[in-house]
Design a protein around this motif. Structure first.
Motif, PDB file in Angstrom:
ATOM      1  N   UNK A 200      16.349 -27.995   2.241  1.00  0.00           N
ATOM      2  CA  UNK A 200      14.981 -28.421   1.935  1.00  0.00           C
ATOM      3  C   UNK A 200      14.247 -27.352   1.146  1.00  0.00           C
ATOM      4  N   UNK A 201      14.408 -26.093   1.524  1.00  0.00           N
ATOM      5  CA  UNK A 201      13.805 -24.973   0.799  1.00  0.00           C
ATOM      6  C   UNK A 201      14.813 -23.835   0.744  1.00  0.00           C
ATOM      7  N   UNK A 202      14.697 -23.029  -0.300  1.00  0.00           N
ATOM      8  CA  UNK A 202      15.598 -21.886  -0.463  1.00  0.00           C
ATOM      9  C   UNK A 202      14.840 -20.767  -1.160  1.00  0.00           C
ATOM     10  N   UNK A 203      14.894 -19.583  -0.581  1.00  0.00           N
ATOM     11  CA  UNK A 203      14.239 -18.421  -1.185  1.00  0.00           C
ATOM     12  C   UNK A 203      15.192 -17.241  -1.173  1.00  0.00           C
ATOM     13  N   UNK A 204      15.372 -16.640  -2.345  1.00  0.00           N
ATOM     14  CA  UNK A 204      16.190 -15.426  -2.422  1.00  0.00           C
ATOM     15  C   UNK A 204      15.304 -14.235  -2.086  1.00  0.00           C
ATOM     16  N   UNK A 205      15.702 -13.495  -1.071  1.00  0.00           N
ATOM     17  CA  UNK A 205      14.904 -12.381  -0.573  1.00  0.00           C
ATOM     18  C   UNK A 205      15.187 -11.089  -1.320  1.00  0.00           C
ATOM     19  N   UNK A 206      16.452 -10.809  -1.561  1.00  0.00           N
ATOM     20  CA  UNK A 206      16.803  -9.576  -2.266  1.00  0.00           C
ATOM     21  C   UNK A 206      18.186  -9.676  -2.909  1.00  0.00           C
ATOM     22  N   UNK A 207      18.405  -8.781  -3.842  1.00  0.00           N
ATOM     23  CA  UNK A 207      19.693  -8.598  -4.511  1.00  0.00           C
ATOM     24  C   UNK A 207      19.942  -7.102  -4.562  1.00  0.00           C
ATOM     25  N   UNK A 208      21.074  -6.657  -4.061  1.00  0.00           N
ATOM     26  CA  UNK A 208      21.354  -5.223  -4.136  1.00  0.00           C
ATOM     27  C   UNK A 208      21.355  -4.768  -5.592  1.00  0.00           C
ATOM     28  N   UNK A 209      20.788  -3.601  -5.907  1.00  0.00           N
ATOM     29  CA  UNK A 209      20.242  -2.591  -4.996  1.00  0.00           C
ATOM     30  C   UNK A 209      18.755  -2.789  -4.661  1.00  0.00           C
ATOM     31  N   UNK A 210      18.186  -3.942  -5.013  1.00  0.00           N
ATOM     32  CA  UNK A 210      16.749  -4.179  -4.803  1.00  0.00           C
ATOM     33  C   UNK A 210      16.545  -4.889  -3.461  1.00  0.00           C
ATOM     34  N   UNK A 211      16.699  -4.133  -2.371  1.00  0.00           N
ATOM     35  CA  UNK A 211      16.667  -4.739  -1.041  1.00  0.00           C
ATOM     36  C   UNK A 211      15.256  -4.815  -0.458  1.00  0.00           C
ATOM     37  N   UNK A 212      14.292  -4.172  -1.080  1.00  0.00           N
ATOM     38  CA  UNK A 212      12.884  -4.299  -0.684  1.00  0.00           C
ATOM     39  C   UNK A 212      12.069  -4.465  -1.964  1.00  0.00           C
ATOM     40  N   UNK A 213      12.307  -5.562  -2.690  1.00  0.00           N
ATOM     41  CA  UNK A 213      11.747  -5.686  -4.040  1.00  0.00           C
ATOM     42  C   UNK A 213      10.258  -5.956  -4.066  1.00  0.00           C
ATOM     43  N   UNK A 214       9.594  -5.359  -5.038  1.00  0.00           N
ATOM     44  CA  UNK A 214       8.208  -5.706  -5.359  1.00  0.00           C
ATOM     45  C   UNK A 214       8.284  -6.700  -6.509  1.00  0.00           C
ATOM     46  N   UNK A 215       8.269  -7.994  -6.154  1.00  0.00           N
ATOM     47  CA  UNK A 215       8.430  -9.040  -7.156  1.00  0.00           C
ATOM     48  C   UNK A 215       7.101  -9.348  -7.840  1.00  0.00           C
ATOM     49  N   UNK A 216       7.204  -9.859  -9.052  1.00  0.00           N
ATOM     50  CA  UNK A 216       6.033 -10.226  -9.842  1.00  0.00           C
ATOM     51  C   UNK A 216       6.136 -11.705 -10.178  1.00  0.00           C
ATOM     52  N   UNK A 217       5.062 -12.448 -10.005  1.00  0.00           N
ATOM     53  CA  UNK A 217       5.074 -13.880 -10.289  1.00  0.00           C
ATOM     54  C   UNK A 217       4.762 -14.141 -11.763  1.00  0.00           C
ATOM     55  N   UNK A 218       5.085 -15.346 -12.199  1.00  0.00           N
ATOM     56  CA  UNK A 218       4.745 -15.735 -13.571  1.00  0.00           C
ATOM     57  C   UNK A 218       3.239 -15.746 -13.786  1.00  0.00           C
ATOM     58  N   UNK A 219       2.490 -16.201 -12.794  1.00  0.00           N
ATOM     59  CA  UNK A 219       1.027 -16.215 -12.918  1.00  0.00           C
ATOM     60  C   UNK A 219       0.484 -14.796 -13.092  1.00  0.00           C
ATOM     61  N   UNK A 220       1.031 -13.842 -12.333  1.00  0.00           N
ATOM     62  CA  UNK A 220       0.594 -12.449 -12.477  1.00  0.00           C
ATOM     63  C   UNK A 220       0.916 -11.924 -13.876  1.00  0.00           C
ATOM     64  N   UNK A 221       2.090 -12.284 -14.393  1.00  0.00           N
ATOM     65  CA  UNK A 221       2.478 -11.830 -15.727  1.00  0.00           C
ATOM     66  C   UNK A 221       1.580 -12.445 -16.798  1.00  0.00           C
ATOM     67  N   UNK A 222       1.250 -13.712 -16.625  1.00  0.00           N
ATOM     68  CA  UNK A 222       0.362 -14.354 -17.611  1.00  0.00           C
ATOM     69  C   UNK A 222      -1.013 -13.685 -17.624  1.00  0.00           C
TER      70      UNK A 222
END
Length: 323
Positions: A200-222
């Protein structure tokens, strides 16, 4: 009607940890980010389904040369599975094919069904997937209504745990290796439980070596793009950030020069395999292959080349993977 001005692209190197929104394919998200940054070259490191959200590392410029390394890295997801319904895509975006009653399930029954899905297992990919067969993605064949026998392959599932169980819904934490489809795990779990299931839902939390990532959204980038590119560029990580899990080999100026011309050089002895190579100033030159006390160039960045030496062309197309 006035035409939208054509994007003037620029040379740009670095990594962006994008929080992909739902409803976009990984490539659609990549193209939006590429145009916001005006990057000449860009690629992503492992596809996420349109339904999925979360970490999508985007590589710009020379960082595309390490995209394959990130594609093969360990990843973590959180997913919600709905029991009792099977869909043609194994997720909520698909058409329901079969509905069955959900039996009374206790923790022991669920654990017994999860146990065979951990470790090194054989997994059949979803019919609607980016996995290629005969040079064409399976989803393209499926959309034409062709009969498809999705291949099985060995994958690694390091963790598969229940976070919450409420009625016909299970929230799961998954840690897995390259090529693992969470949709397939949920599908196979449902079959073992005798009622079927889909994501029903799926979220990727991390990818090594970024195990505590500070992600940026498209809205923030815009929003940042409205104020100029300096704010956008401040979101980028250096290429070295993607190589933090690799053993490091440092070279002096002479050995750096020779490596840049494609020659093997002496190095500090260590475990054989791929290593991150740095110059005497601490700048990463690329990936080398160490064998004992010898180092051979494998995939070097353009600045490693001295006098027109090795410069492996990056991939313009995004790397593909499983989600």
């Amino acid at each position: 009607m006035s035409k939208k001005p054509r994007t003037v692209f620029r040379a740009l190197d670095g990594l962006l940890l994008l929080d992909k929104p739902p409803g976009l394919s990984s490539n659609q998200a990549l193209q939006q980010v590429r145009h916001l940054f005006r990057a000449e070259k860009a690629g992503h490191t492992g596809s996420l389904d349109p339904l999925a959200t979360g970490l999508l590392p985007v590589c710009f410029g020379e960082a595309t040369k390490i995209a394959g390394l990130l594609l093969g890295a360990r990843k973590a997801y959180e997913t919600e599975a709905v029991l009792g319904a099977v869909t043609d895509t194994d997720d909520a975006d698909g058409v329901t094919l079969l509905e069955r009653p959900v039996p009374e399930l206790d923790a022991a029954a669920i654990e017994a069904a999860l146990a065979p899905l951990r470790g090194d297992i054989r997994q059949r990919a979803p019919i609607y997937s980016a996995l290629k067969q005969g040079g064409e993605p399976l989803y393209a064949k499926a959309r034409r209504g062709e009969a498809i026998e999705a291949p099985e392959r060995q994958v690694s599932v390091y963790a598969l745990e229940v976070l919450q169980h409420e009625g016909a819904r299970l929230r799961l934490h998954v840690e897995c290796g390259s090529g693992t489809y969470v949709r397939s795990l949920v599908r196979d779990l449902g079959e073992t439980l005798g009622c079927g299931a889909h994501v029903a839902t799926l979220r990727r939390l991390w990818v090594e070596p970024f195990v505590a990532p500070r992600m940026v959204t498209l809205d923030e980038l815009r929003a940042l793009a409205q104020r100029g590119e300096s704010g956008l560029d401040a979101c980028l990580l250096p290429i070295e950030a993607g190589l933090s899990g690799f053993a490091a080999v440092r070279l002096d100026a002479e050995r750096r020069r020779r490596l840049g011309f494609g020659q093997s050089v002496d190095c500090e002895p260590g475990e054989a395999g791929e290593v991150a190579v740095y110059d005497e100033h601490g700048r990463c030159l690329g990936i080398g292959q160490r064998d004992g006390a010898r180092l051979a160039p494998q995939r070097l960045f353009r600045w490693a080349a001295a006098g027109g030496a090795v410069d492996n062309a990056p991939q313009d197309q995004p790397a593909t993977g499983a989600g």
